[in-house]
Design a protein around this motif. Structure first.
Motif, PDB file in Angstrom:
ATOM      1  N   LEU A 431       1.197  -0.913   0.327  1.00 35.16           N
ATOM      2  CA  LEU A 431       0.151  -0.143   0.047  1.00 35.16           C
ATOM      3  C   LEU A 431       0.832   1.080  -0.122  1.00 35.16           C
ATOM      4  CD1 LEU A 431      -2.578  -0.632   2.566  1.00 35.16           C
ATOM      5  CD2 LEU A 431      -3.229  -1.257   0.321  1.00 35.16           C
ATOM      6  N   SER A 432       0.592   1.958  -1.251  1.00 34.33           N
ATOM      7  CA  SER A 432       1.548   3.388  -0.514  1.00 34.33           C
ATOM      8  C   SER A 432       0.818   4.374   0.503  1.00 34.33           C
ATOM      9  CB  SER A 432       1.348   3.906  -2.316  1.00 34.33           C
ATOM     10  OG  SER A 432      -0.166   4.763  -2.362  1.00 34.33           O
ATOM     11  N   VAL A 433       1.486   5.544   0.939  1.00 34.81           N
ATOM     12  CA  VAL A 433       1.228   6.043   1.512  1.00 34.81           C
ATOM     13  C   VAL A 433      -0.267   6.921   1.220  1.00 34.81           C
ATOM     14  CG1 VAL A 433       2.025   8.429   2.638  1.00 34.81           C
ATOM     15  CG2 VAL A 433       3.102   6.910   1.911  1.00 34.81           C
ATOM     16  N   PRO A 434      -0.411   7.379  -0.306  1.00 39.09           N
ATOM     17  CA  PRO A 434      -1.567   7.986  -0.856  1.00 39.09           C
ATOM     18  C   PRO A 434      -2.937   6.619  -0.566  1.00 39.09           C
ATOM     19  CG  PRO A 434      -0.753   8.485  -2.331  1.00 39.09           C
ATOM     20  CD  PRO A 434       0.683   7.373  -1.343  1.00 39.09           C
ATOM     21  N   ALA A 435      -2.321   5.502  -0.559  1.00 34.20           N
ATOM     22  CA  ALA A 435      -3.846   4.928  -0.254  1.00 34.20           C
ATOM     23  C   ALA A 435      -3.976   4.506   1.294  1.00 34.20           C
ATOM     24  CB  ALA A 435      -3.663   3.640  -1.487  1.00 34.20           C
ATOM     25  N   LEU A 436      -2.524   4.664   2.275  1.00 30.49           N
ATOM     26  CA  LEU A 436      -2.784   4.377   3.603  1.00 30.49           C
ATOM     27  C   LEU A 436      -3.926   5.614   4.047  1.00 30.49           C
ATOM     28  CD1 LEU A 436       0.328   2.703   4.069  1.00 30.49           C
ATOM     29  CD2 LEU A 436      -1.485   1.875   4.823  1.00 30.49           C
ATOM     30  N   GLU A 437      -3.211   6.905   3.167  1.00 31.05           N
ATOM     31  CA  GLU A 437      -3.700   8.430   4.235  1.00 31.05           C
ATOM     32  C   GLU A 437      -5.218   7.841   4.132  1.00 31.05           C
ATOM     33  OE1 GLU A 437      -2.462  12.650   3.700  1.00 31.05           O
ATOM     34  OE2 GLU A 437      -2.594  10.989   1.722  1.00 31.05           O
ATOM     35  N   PRO A 438      -6.561   7.470   3.736  1.00 30.21           N
ATOM     36  CA  PRO A 438      -7.759   7.353   3.334  1.00 30.21           C
ATOM     37  C   PRO A 438      -8.046   5.938   5.523  1.00 30.21           C
ATOM     38  CG  PRO A 438      -7.010   6.660   1.448  1.00 30.21           C
ATOM     39  CD  PRO A 438      -6.081   7.015   2.063  1.00 30.21           C
ATOM     40  N   LEU A 439      -7.040   4.741   5.273  1.00 27.79           N
ATOM     41  CA  LEU A 439      -7.321   4.016   6.295  1.00 27.79           C
ATOM     42  C   LEU A 439      -6.741   4.434   7.945  1.00 27.79           C
ATOM     43  CD1 LEU A 439      -6.358   1.063   4.149  1.00 27.79           C
ATOM     44  CD2 LEU A 439      -7.962   2.131   4.387  1.00 27.79           C
ATOM     45  N   LEU A 548       5.172  44.089  10.349  1.00 29.30           N
ATOM     46  CA  LEU A 548       4.470  43.086  10.607  1.00 29.30           C
ATOM     47  C   LEU A 548       3.569  42.673  10.933  1.00 29.30           C
ATOM     48  CD1 LEU A 548       6.436  42.167  13.363  1.00 29.30           C
ATOM     49  CD2 LEU A 548       6.767  41.374  11.259  1.00 29.30           C
ATOM     50  N   SER A 549       2.709  44.830  10.344  1.00 27.27           N
ATOM     51  CA  SER A 549       0.991  44.585  11.089  1.00 27.27           C
ATOM     52  C   SER A 549       0.186  44.047   9.896  1.00 27.27           C
ATOM     53  CB  SER A 549       0.553  45.380  11.268  1.00 27.27           C
ATOM     54  OG  SER A 549       1.077  46.540  10.269  1.00 27.27           O
ATOM     55  N   GLY A 550       1.364  43.687   8.619  1.00 28.43           N
ATOM     56  CA  GLY A 550       0.930  43.195   7.481  1.00 28.43           C
ATOM     57  C   GLY A 550      -0.726  42.354   7.815  1.00 28.43           C
ATOM     58  N   VAL A 551      -1.440  42.515   6.357  1.00 31.02           N
ATOM     59  CA  VAL A 551      -2.626  41.468   7.083  1.00 31.02           C
ATOM     60  C   VAL A 551      -3.081  41.093   5.687  1.00 31.02           C
ATOM     61  CG1 VAL A 551      -3.445  41.740   9.323  1.00 31.02           C
ATOM     62  CG2 VAL A 551      -4.566  43.107   7.430  1.00 31.02           C
ATOM     63  N   GLY A 552      -3.591  39.906   5.503  1.00 32.32           N
ATOM     64  CA  GLY A 552      -4.738  39.406   4.175  1.00 32.32           C
ATOM     65  C   GLY A 552      -3.882  38.453   3.916  1.00 32.32           C
ATOM     66  N   LEU A 553      -4.163  37.054   3.643  1.00 31.15           N
ATOM     67  CA  LEU A 553      -2.911  35.969   2.713  1.00 31.15           C
ATOM     68  C   LEU A 553      -4.365  35.817   2.710  1.00 31.15           C
ATOM     69  CD1 LEU A 553      -0.861  34.280   5.956  1.00 31.15           C
ATOM     70  CD2 LEU A 553      -0.239  35.466   4.286  1.00 31.15           C
ATOM     71  N   GLU A 554      -3.900  35.434   1.303  1.00 31.64           N
ATOM     72  CA  GLU A 554      -5.266  34.238   0.730  1.00 31.64           C
ATOM     73  C   GLU A 554      -5.198  32.982   0.764  1.00 31.64           C
ATOM     74  OE1 GLU A 554      -5.173  33.884  -4.385  1.00 31.64           O
ATOM     75  OE2 GLU A 554      -4.529  35.513  -3.869  1.00 31.64           O
ATOM     76  N   LEU A 555      -6.128  32.034   0.023  1.00 33.39           N
ATOM     77  CA  LEU A 555      -6.436  31.063   0.699  1.00 33.39           C
ATOM     78  C   LEU A 555      -6.732  30.199  -0.779  1.00 33.39           C
ATOM     79  CD1 LEU A 555      -8.673  30.686   3.712  1.00 33.39           C
ATOM     80  CD2 LEU A 555      -6.182  29.756   3.745  1.00 33.39           C
ATOM     81  N   ASP A 556      -5.868  29.214  -0.654  1.00 38.75           N
ATOM     82  CA  ASP A 556      -6.509  28.669  -2.671  1.00 38.75           C
ATOM     83  C   ASP A 556      -7.528  27.691  -2.225  1.00 38.75           C
ATOM     84  OD1 ASP A 556      -4.468  30.259  -4.218  1.00 38.75           O
ATOM     85  OD2 ASP A 556      -2.802  28.603  -3.464  1.00 38.75           O
ATOM     86  N   PRO A 557      -8.512  27.467  -3.091  1.00 35.78           N
ATOM     87  CA  PRO A 557      -9.490  26.532  -2.568  1.00 35.78           C
ATOM     88  C   PRO A 557      -9.075  25.458  -3.391  1.00 35.78           C
ATOM     89  CG  PRO A 557      -9.956  27.941  -5.191  1.00 35.78           C
ATOM     90  CD  PRO A 557      -8.715  28.784  -3.939  1.00 35.78           C
ATOM     91  N   ARG A 558     -10.016  24.520  -2.470  1.00 32.77           N
ATOM     92  CA  ARG A 558      -9.302  23.036  -2.569  1.00 32.77           C
ATOM     93  C   ARG A 558     -10.676  22.503  -4.306  1.00 32.77           C
ATOM     94  NH1 ARG A 558      -5.789  20.287   0.698  1.00 32.77           N
ATOM     95  NH2 ARG A 558      -6.375  20.231   2.541  1.00 32.77           N
ATOM     96  N   ALA A 559      -9.386  22.005  -4.761  1.00 31.69           N
ATOM     97  CA  ALA A 559     -10.322  21.594  -6.224  1.00 31.69           C
ATOM     98  C   ALA A 559     -10.467  19.944  -6.686  1.00 31.69           C
ATOM     99  CB  ALA A 559      -9.209  21.790  -6.957  1.00 31.69           C
ATOM    100  N   ALA A 560      -9.733  19.105  -5.577  1.00 34.01           N
ATOM    101  CA  ALA A 560     -10.410  18.062  -5.787  1.00 34.01           C
ATOM    102  C   ALA A 560     -10.670  17.342  -4.039  1.00 34.01           C
ATOM    103  CB  ALA A 560      -9.449  17.099  -6.723  1.00 34.01           C
ATOM    104  N   TRP A 561     -11.076  16.352  -4.145  1.00 37.92           N
ATOM    105  CA  TRP A 561     -11.505  15.436  -3.189  1.00 37.92           C
ATOM    106  C   TRP A 561     -10.428  14.588  -3.251  1.00 37.92           C
ATOM    107  CZ3 TRP A 561     -15.101  17.406  -0.727  1.00 37.92           C
ATOM    108  CH2 TRP A 561     -16.088  17.882  -1.770  1.00 37.92           C
ATOM    109  N   PRO A 562     -10.115  14.068  -1.598  1.00 40.76           N
ATOM    110  CA  PRO A 562      -8.949  12.935  -1.140  1.00 40.76           C
ATOM    111  C   PRO A 562      -9.228  11.871  -1.900  1.00 40.76           C
ATOM    112  CG  PRO A 562      -9.783  13.903   0.710  1.00 40.76           C
ATOM    113  CD  PRO A 562     -10.137  14.682   0.319  1.00 40.76           C
ATOM    114  N   THR A 563      -7.944  10.932  -2.249  1.00 39.83           N
ATOM    115  CA  THR A 563      -8.162  10.243  -2.911  1.00 39.83           C
ATOM    116  C   THR A 563      -8.796   8.837  -1.843  1.00 39.83           C
ATOM    117  OG1 THR A 563      -5.535   8.925  -2.285  1.00 39.83           O
ATOM    118  CG2 THR A 563      -6.225  10.051  -4.676  1.00 39.83           C
ATOM    119  N   GLY A 564      -9.316   7.573  -2.179  1.00 43.02           N
ATOM    120  CA  GLY A 564      -9.291   6.974  -0.614  1.00 43.02           C
ATOM    121  C   GLY A 564     -11.194   6.627  -0.523  1.00 43.02           C
ATOM    122  N   LEU A 565     -11.517   7.966  -1.227  1.00 37.86           N
ATOM    123  CA  LEU A 565     -12.673   7.888   0.682  1.00 37.86           C
ATOM    124  C   LEU A 565     -13.434   7.076  -0.336  1.00 37.86           C
ATOM    125  CD1 LEU A 565     -13.289  12.113  -0.224  1.00 37.86           C
ATOM    126  CD2 LEU A 565     -12.858  10.777   1.859  1.00 37.86           C
TER     127      LEU A 565
END
Length: 744
Positions: A431-439, A548-565
């Motif tokens: 089992l690979s690491v990606p295959a083990l992740e959902p387990l 240091l007071s700079g604010v505002g970090l961008e969050l990239d949206p998730r585009a795909a579901w994890p494998t093995g769901l």
């Protein structure tokens, strides 16, 4: 640390009675003992290595060479950086290649196991200058492996350098290790304290080395070297090498270093001090930080103040790392602002200073980092600027390398099931690491570390296609890991004691290494008083705090579901449909940054009051929203339901709605506890799936609207992904996530 330096780099720190050979400081006093033929040959190689006709071995160097070449023994050398450990293994390698030390397989190349690519680069370059033909096999040069193997087959290689991770790589074991070990002349383990889980920088991959050595002939010469090991680590490493291991240990204090510790201060003042006083430090150097975000913040602030600096972290690409290292070595940079990624092996003998903005959790680890300065100069300055946030960061990393017994049992159960299925004709048992992740519930980084531990302990093995169970089972050694955790706590307390300054700084560090020659240095701030100005202008502090007071970090949206769901009962896979996907989001800052993250960390700390958003954080929210260049302005606000901070989320949603004249659509409904966010993506999705419900009033309010979805923290982005998906399915035109902080 590497002992391969540039020859003739400057005056040595050991003064009269020694000559400098690059970074190697070699004693000129006559050395006694040892067979005349071997000593004469070794001396000739040393002259070639150094380019100095008058070079003589430093006390202990020839004794180690003789033990390896003539005695065919295993030796552990614990000597300070600059003593010349690489001279030992380069000279011994040449002698073995010339036929000294008759044994089966004598004359073969030396295998050096080094922890970092930077170390390998320096050592390959040093070997070439010494006439030693050195090559390396690592993850970054896989396309060159065939050429390296061909050179080995032609007997054209004197030294092969590999990383410890190669020992667990099935491709390397199949193609290289077996054919190499049959004729290897010597094995060298650099930074050998990594073998011991009592060491400050224990690495599971290094434990594989002990297993490897146990399978090799007892008369195969083995050299282990380190500059940072106390008695407990020395005893542990020596025991792993073998009962007859020769230990050569010398004084570890560095005469060239001038140590100091400033008062604990908030980030703004410390960065302002750096911006105004970096020019007080001669030459170029390293500024260490504890986190990636701190390195980026400090580098940005110093660049804005006019200093030529650059960040260097674990996220820096290999090519960029090499370029940055070269710029620092060429004094094109005043400093690299680095995490521990600029670690063992970086070699600049004339490094003028090391500054820490935040203290490492171990005095021994601290000494290893500061030991990079002043290797070939009369003096170098070392200053620690501790912060109030340091102990919290130490706590996070304290048990990072320790296995989670529940996760280990889940891994073994999954691999046993795969093996049983394979035995019944069901395909591969691997089992690979990606295959083990959902387990398994662990995040990928923790899972990979756990698999290394299980592999070293013999419970699993790595093969082509992933990991397999060996059937040997595994038992969590609770007593040992509890003792290691206690040792980590003692190390943290020792670092606080070092900061307190109740004794000579150098003596304190030397005593932490159980150095019997520890004594007062006469130069540090305890012995001679502070040698730096502590003044910081209000203007400078204001500029630093502005950065240091700079604010505002961008969050990239998730585009795909994890494998093995589907394997764990969640029928989602592939790409997330556009109609169900959230848009780009924003947070104020990371919890680990040196600006707003400090206030956010206190407000959102575990056990803190579930209170409305305070005015200062509220103003940051409005600033982020005002600077957000969205494609379409939000028209409604929805809160993510929280079992821990419901009042905080509700106040945030209500205040943003009022300030932006948006529809306050209310909150989603939480149907069940989604579990901890500190798990891998598949497990997090299983907990979040069907956890949220869109009440009818909320659905009516968001239909056709661009929704600002608000929460206190973002950890994995899956909460926003699932909650936003529910809103899209309920009719929202777009969903834009917004949270106070990113926990990363």
């Amino acid at each position: 640390m590497s002992d391969a330096g540039n020859h003739g780099a400057g005056p040595a720190e050991d003064g009269p009675g020694a000559v400098e050979v690059g970074e190697h400081v070699l004693d000129t006093a006559p050395a006694g003992g040892g067979p005349g033929g071997l000593r004469e040959a070794a001396g000739q190689v040393l002259v070639q290595l150094t380019g100095r006709a008058d070079a003589q071995f430093r006390d202990g160097q020839f004794e180690a060479i003789e033990a390896l070449v003539s005695g065919r023994r295993r030796a552990l050398v614990v000597q300070r950086t600059g003593w010349g450990k690489s001279a030992v293994y380069f000279v011994a390698s040449r002698l073995i290649r010339q036929g000294f030390g008759q044994r089966a397989g004598a004359g073969g190349p030396t295998l050096i196991i080094s922890p970092l690519l930077a170390l390998m680069r320096d050592q390959v370059a040093a070997a070439a200058r010494a006439g030693v033909r050195a090559v390396t096999i690592n993850s970054s040069n896989a396309t060159e492996w065939d050429d390296v193997l061909a050179a080995l087959d032609r007997n054209e290689v004197d030294v092969l350098l590999i990383s410890p991770e190669r020992l667990t790589n099935p491709k390397f074991r199949e193609r290289v290790l077996g054919r190499l070990l049959g004729g290897v002349g010597m094995i060298v383990v650099d930074e050998a304290h990594c073998i011991s889980d009592w060491g400050h920088d224990f690495r599971p991959d290094y434990r594989r080395i002990g297993a490897l050595l146990a399978e090799l002939p007892a008369d195969l010469p083995v050299l282990a070297t380190t500059a940072t090991a106390n008695e407990r680590v020395v005893d542990d490493v020596a025991a792993q090498l073998g009962a007859d291991t020769l230990v050569i240990r010398g004084p570890l204090a560095r005469d060239s270093l001038r140590l100091g510790v400033a008062d604990t201060a908030p980030p703004g003042r410390r960065i302002a001090w750096l911006a105004e006083h970096l020019g007080d430090f001669a030459g170029s150097g390293i500024i260490y930080t504890l986190t990636v975000s701190a390195a980026q913040d400090v580098a940005r602030a110093l660049r804005q103040a006019g200093w030529e600096v650059a960040p260097y972290t674990g996220g820096t690409d290999t090519e960029e790392r090499e370029a940055l290292e070269a710029r620092l070595k060429g004094n094109d940079l005043k400093a690299l602002v680095a995490t521990s990624a600029l670690g063992m092996g970086f070699d600049k003998p004339d490094l003028g200073f090391v500054i820490h903005l935040g203290a490492p959790s171990s005095a021994v680890a601290y000494y290893q980092q500061v030991g990079r300065a002043g290797r070939a100069t009369d003096s170098a300055d070392v200053l620690l600027l501790p912060g109030p946030e340091d102990p919290d960061i130490w706590e996070y990393f304290a048990t990072a390398s320790m296995p989670d017994p529940e996760a280990a049992r889940a891994v073994l159960a999954a691999l046993d099931a795969a093996r049983a299925d394979s035995d019944s004709g069901g395909g591969s048992p691997a089992l690979s690491v990606p295959a083990l992740e959902p387990l398994v519930g662990a995040k990928r980084s923790r899972l990979e570390l756990l698999l290394k531990t299980l592999q070293v302990d013999g419970a699993v093995d790595r093969v082509a296609g992933g990991f397999v169970s060996t059937g040997a089972g595994w038992t969590y050694d609770e007593e040992r890991y509890a003792a290691v955790a206690q040792a980590r706590r003692r190390e943290a307390q020792a670092m606080l004691d070092y900061e307190a300054g109740r004794m000579c700084r150098m003596r304190f560090l030397a005593e932490q290494l159980d150095d019997p020659a520890a004594s007062d240095c006469g130069r540090c701030d305890v012995c001679a008083g502070p040698w730096w100005s502590s003044e910081v202008s209000e203007e400078g502090r204001s500029r630093a705090e502005s950065v240091l007071s700079g604010v505002g970090l961008e969050l990239d949206p998730r585009a795909a579901w994890p494998t093995g769901l589907p394997k764990i009962g969640v029928q989602l896979k592939g790409k997330i449909p556009e109609a169900e996907r959230v848009g780009p989001g924003r947070v104020i800052a990371r919890l680990t940054d040196l600006g707003p993250g400090q206030a956010l960390r206190g407000f959102l700390a575990a056990g803190a009051e579930d209170a409305p958003v305070p005015a200062n954080i509220g103003s940051w929210c409005l600033r982020v929203l005002s600077e957000w260049e969205w494609a379409e302005r939000p028209t409604a606000v929805v809160g993510v339901p929280s079992a821990v901070r419901p009042h905080t989320v509700r106040s945030l949603a209500a205040e943003l709605a009022a300030a932006g004249k948006l529809i306050d659509a209310g909150d989603l409904q939480l149907l069940h506890d989604p579990g901890t966010p500190d798990s891998n993506s598949a497990y997090r999705l299983r907990g979040l799936h069907d956890a949220f419900f869109v009440p009818e009033p909320v659905a009516q309010a968001v239909a056709g609207q661009v929704v600002l979805l608000v929460d206190t923290e973002v950890v994995s982005r899956w909460t926003m992904t699932i909650a936003g998906r529910e809103l899209r399915l309920a009719g929202a035109k777009e969903v834009l996530p917004f949270a106070l902080a990113l926990r990363a």
